[in-house]
Write a protein that holds these residues in place. Structure first.
Motif, short mmCIF file in Angstrom:
data_model
loop_
_atom_site.label_atom_id
_atom_site.label_comp_id
_atom_site.label_asym_id
_atom_site.label_seq_id
_atom_site.Cartn_x
_atom_site.Cartn_y
_atom_site.Cartn_z
N ASP A 179 0.87 -1.21 0.05
CA ASP A 179 -0.09 -0.13 -0.05
C ASP A 179 0.97 1.28 -0.06
O ASP A 179 1.98 1.19 0.42
N ASP A 180 0.14 2.50 -0.52
CA ASP A 180 1.09 3.79 -0.29
C ASP A 180 2.32 3.83 -1.11
O ASP A 180 3.26 4.33 -0.59
N ASP A 202 0.04 5.27 -4.33
CA ASP A 202 -0.51 6.16 -3.25
C ASP A 202 -1.49 7.36 -4.01
O ASP A 202 -1.01 7.88 -5.06
N GLN A 203 -2.38 7.77 -3.38
CA GLN A 203 -3.18 8.75 -4.00
C GLN A 203 -2.54 10.20 -4.21
O GLN A 203 -2.81 11.02 -5.12
N GLU A 236 -4.67 4.11 -6.70
CA GLU A 236 -5.60 4.79 -5.51
C GLU A 236 -5.95 6.38 -5.92
O GLU A 236 -4.97 6.95 -6.25
MG MG Z 1 -3.01 5.68 0.63
#
Ligand code: MG
Ligand code: C2E
Ligand code: MG
Ligand code: MG
Length: 282
Positions: A179-180, A202-203, A236
């Motif tokens: 994630d991220d 990551d966003q 994301e």
């Molecule tokens: Mg995130």
């Protein structure tokens, strides 16, 4: 002047401290007394931007009290860890996600994935990982229907120990997503030794992608890196159509974000699943 600002700083510091102490007290109460009343889980789907099919849903925790409503899960989860209640909390969380998952069994059998975020203290705790495995069996769910999302940062403090913990979960069937990705320093040598099948960009890397050539340059590099490491990739925080199309054109098929759906209540997920085909990623 210096004295004055010093005093302000002190006041700021104590009020911060009070706020944290207040939050901690409330959290302890929520976790100890009424986890199922005070916390809930929302789910955000992720999609194939190519076919529009739903690929998976991510479980995200909410703390629904007067104090809790304003606190991000990334903050209160950390506080729960520091308060020593993370096992109690995680037992509830996984029990609840698994309980909810049973209503989507048909879709899970057709390839739908459910992802759950796992912090460092959670996946490094053997007692907890054993419990997660036990709970999945108790609810008669196949661990391979589930993805555990772990943050890159959490893997690097003790990479060998992290690799062992993730291997254990992976051997039971759980998939591991990173994630991220893109928010920190990527220790590729370490990551190569981990049972990770997919990275989640990551966003912050996705935000302003269309406005900034510099971001697009980094994104192209990340996508080609993922491809050469044979890792799947999910973006994301996709909020607009142009970004989604650019990502798709550059090989990032799997996407999650407000453009497609915000996190929603389980009953809405059931509605979405009734309307959309579930599709295994190609
Ligand atoms: Mg995130
Ligand atoms: P994450 O796992 O990276 O989750 C994505 C976050 O982005 C979620 O925030 C989601 O609501 C938000 N988001 C989704 N689409 C968009 C979009 O298009 N634009 C923008 N700006 N944001 C979007 P949320 O739910 O507030 O969660 C924040 C973080 O808290 C999560 O980041 C995750 O690291 C952590 N978290 C949440 N639930 C849990 C949990 O049950 N356990 C653990 N360990 N961590 C959790
Ligand atoms: Mg996540
Ligand atoms: Mg994420």
């Amino acid at each position: 002047k210096a004295k004055e600002s010093g005093r302000n700083q002190y006041r700021f510091y104590t009020s911060e401290l009070n706020r944290d102490a207040h939050m901690m007290m409330n959290l302890r109460q929520s976790v100890k007394a009424s986890v199922e009343d005070d916390f809930s889980i929302v789910f955000q789907p992720w999609f194939s931007a190519r076919s529009g099919g739903i690929i998976g849903i991510e479980a995200l925790t909410r703390w629904n009290t007067e104090v809790g409503n304003d606190v991000s899960p990334s903050v209160f989860i950390k506080q729960i860890e520091e308060s020593g209640l993370i096992i109690d909390f995680s037992r509830w969380l996984f029990g609840e996600v698994f309980r909810q998952s049973q209503q989507w069994r048909v879709q899970l059998e057709h390839g739908l994935k459910i992802s759950i975020n796992l912090s460092e203290r959670q996946f490094l705790n053997d007692e907890l990982t054993d419990e997660i495995i036990r709970l999945a069996h108790k609810y008669n769910l196949d661990p391979s229907w589930f993805v555990l999302e772990v943050k890159e940062k959490a893997l690097l403090a003790d990479p060998e120990r992290a690799a062992r913990a993730l291997d254990n979960l992976n051997r039971q069937g759980f998939s591991i997503h990173l994630d991220d990705f893109g928010t920190g320093y990527s220790a590729l040598m370490h990551l190569q030794n981990m049972p990770i099948c997919c990275i989640k960009i990551d966003q912050s890397c996705v935000k302003d992608l269309m406005a900034l050539e510099s971001k697009r340059r980094i994104m192209r590099a990340v996508l080609s890196l993922a491809e050469s490491l044979e890792l799947g990739i999910i973006a994301e925080g996709v909020e607009d159509k142009d970004t989604s199309e650019w990502l798709l054109e550059h090989g990032c098929v799997l996407q999650q974000g407000f453009l497609f759906s915000p996190p929603v209540e389980p009953v809405e997920i059931s509605g979405i699943l009734d309307e959309l085909p579930v599709q295994e990623p190609d």
